[in-house]
Enzyme design. Structure first.
Site, PDB file in Angstrom:
ATOM      1  N   GLY A  10      45.255  43.912  26.768  1.00 11.13           N
ATOM      2  CA  GLY A  10      44.051  43.124  26.966  1.00 11.13           C
ATOM      3  C   GLY A  10      44.268  41.620  27.051  1.00 11.13           C
ATOM      4  N   LEU A  66      45.446  51.426  34.232  1.00 11.75           N
ATOM      5  CA  LEU A  66      46.554  52.095  34.909  1.00 11.75           C
ATOM      6  C   LEU A  66      46.154  53.306  35.741  1.00 11.75           C
ATOM      7  CD1 LEU A  66      49.297  51.771  32.152  1.00 11.75           C
ATOM      8  CD2 LEU A  66      48.868  50.310  34.139  1.00 11.75           C
ATOM      9  N   LEU A 111      43.791  55.309  38.803  1.00 13.18           N
ATOM     10  CA  LEU A 111      43.073  55.075  40.050  1.00 13.18           C
ATOM     11  C   LEU A 111      41.630  55.492  39.816  1.00 13.18           C
ATOM     12  CD1 LEU A 111      43.557  54.204  42.998  1.00 13.18           C
ATOM     13  CD2 LEU A 111      43.798  56.618  43.548  1.00 13.18           C
ATOM     14  N   ASN A 119      40.763  44.005  41.090  1.00  8.08           N
ATOM     15  CA  ASN A 119      41.995  44.218  40.338  1.00  8.08           C
ATOM     16  C   ASN A 119      42.871  42.988  40.503  1.00  8.08           C
ATOM     17  OD1 ASN A 119      43.998  45.688  38.852  1.00  8.08           O
ATOM     18  ND2 ASN A 119      45.048  46.145  40.765  1.00  8.08           N
ATOM     19  N   HIS A 141      47.092  42.104  40.427  1.00  5.49           N
ATOM     20  CA  HIS A 141      48.418  42.721  40.406  1.00  5.49           C
ATOM     21  C   HIS A 141      49.451  41.603  40.331  1.00  5.49           C
ATOM     22  CE1 HIS A 141      51.351  45.844  41.122  1.00  5.49           C
ATOM     23  NE2 HIS A 141      51.973  45.009  41.932  1.00  5.49           N
ATOM     24  N   ASP A 201      46.483  49.413  44.176  1.00  8.07           N
ATOM     25  CA  ASP A 201      46.888  48.053  44.564  1.00  8.07           C
ATOM     26  C   ASP A 201      46.610  47.759  46.026  1.00  8.07           C
ATOM     27  OD1 ASP A 201      47.819  47.675  41.959  1.00  8.07           O
ATOM     28  OD2 ASP A 201      49.778  48.520  42.466  1.00  8.07           O
ATOM     29  N   GLU A 215      48.103  34.229  36.952  1.00  4.66           N
ATOM     30  CA  GLU A 215      46.993  35.197  36.916  1.00  4.66           C
ATOM     31  C   GLU A 215      45.779  34.632  36.181  1.00  4.66           C
ATOM     32  OE1 GLU A 215      47.750  39.200  35.505  1.00  4.66           O
ATOM     33  OE2 GLU A 215      49.807  39.072  36.211  1.00  4.66           O
TER      34      GLU A 215
HETATM   35  C1  GRF Z   1      48.381  41.852  34.139  1.00  6.46           C
HETATM   36  O1  GRF Z   1      49.676  41.369  34.259  1.00  6.46           O
HETATM   37  C2  GRF Z   1      47.890  42.336  35.465  1.00  6.46           C
HETATM   38  O2  GRF Z   1      48.672  41.882  36.486  1.00  6.46           O
HETATM   39  C3  GRF Z   1      47.984  43.807  35.401  1.00  6.46           C
HETATM   40  O3  GRF Z   1      47.876  44.116  34.039  1.00  6.46           O
HETATM   41  C4  GRF Z   1      48.379  43.052  33.289  1.00  6.46           C
HETATM   42  C5  GRF Z   1      47.581  42.819  32.065  1.00  6.46           C
HETATM   43  O4  GRF Z   1      47.768  43.867  31.211  1.00  6.46           O
HETATM   44  N1  GRF Z   1      46.999  44.405  36.230  1.00  6.46           N
HETATM   45  P1  GRF Z   1      47.683  43.632  29.657  1.00  6.46           P
HETATM   46  O5  GRF Z   1      46.427  42.879  29.411  1.00  6.46           O
HETATM   47  O6  GRF Z   1      48.900  42.877  29.242  1.00  6.46           O
HETATM   48  O7  GRF Z   1      47.659  45.027  29.099  1.00  6.46           O
END
Ligand code: GRF
Length: 192
Positions: free
Chosen positions: A18, A87, A89, A102, A104, A145, A174
């Site tokens: 999170g 994680l 779909l 999303n 990525h 993705d 990000e």
């Molecule tokens: C981020 O790096 C993002 O790119 C991907 O999930 C990551 C965040 O996950 N979609 P978390 O918050 O560290 O579990």
């Protein structure tokens, strides 16, 4: 679906720690992102992100079935669904087409797809000898993705980078890109 909200209500889905949720909470909290987090659901009961959400007094759920997820999101009256390290779909129902985002940790379409998450992405970038990486915020469709790109940012790959060092640089990008993508998509939807 038209919205009567001035600021988008976000429904956040996550599977992990999170950190992305935390960034959104920080920025909605101090007004850098004009939005509110309406609720957080996870497919994993033990996800630390769910605990973070509870600590913030947010509405939380442990949900796996898409039909249960959608009815909860509809009940919460969310405008946008924000995947934050989710994680699975998620098949998108018509009401939410164009409303699921999303992020990525690579420059899509490079290094995306099923199973490409976390350090696997950064290891693939290093193995490929890429001189730059970055992150991509995009709309979601029926493929992992995949979907229209909203915002991308580039970061350099530095000599001697480890996956962890690269991950840290990408995550910092990000934190800027995702809120910008949420604001952009909301603006687009409001313009109609
Ligand atoms: C981020 O790096 C993002 O790119 C991907 O999930 C990551 C965040 O996950 N979609 P978390 O918050 O560290 O579990």
């Amino acid at each position: 679906m038209t919205s009567h909200h001035l600021r988008p209500r976000l429904g956040v889905l996550l599977s992990g720690t999170g950190r992305t949720l935390q960034n959104l909470l920080d920025r909605t909290g101090d007004g850098r992102l004009r939005a509110s987090v309406a609720g957080v659901a996870s497919d994993r009961a033990e996800a630390f992100g769910l605990q973070r959400a509870m600590d913030h007094g947010l509405e939380t759920r442990h949900l796996r079935e898409p039909s249960a997820i959608w009815s909860w999101l509809l009940e919460l009256d969310v405008d946008l669904v924000v995947l934050a390290g989710y994680l699975r779909l998620l098949p998108i129902v018509p009401e939410f087409e164009g409303r699921v985002l999303n992020i990525h940790p690579s420059l899509l379409p490079r290094h995306g797809g099923k199973g490409m998450h976390g350090d696997r992405v950064h290891s693939a970038v290093l193995q490929a000898g890429d001189v730059e990486s970055g992150c991509t915020a995009h709309l979601c469709d029926e493929r992992y993705d995949h979907g229209r790109i909203l915002v991308q940012a580039r970061v350099p790959v530095l000599p001697g980078d480890s996956p962890a060092a690269l991950a840290q640089r990408v995550f910092a990008a990000e934190c800027e890109v995702y809120p910008a993508a949420i604001a952009l998509r909301w603006h687009e939807l409001q313009r109609g």
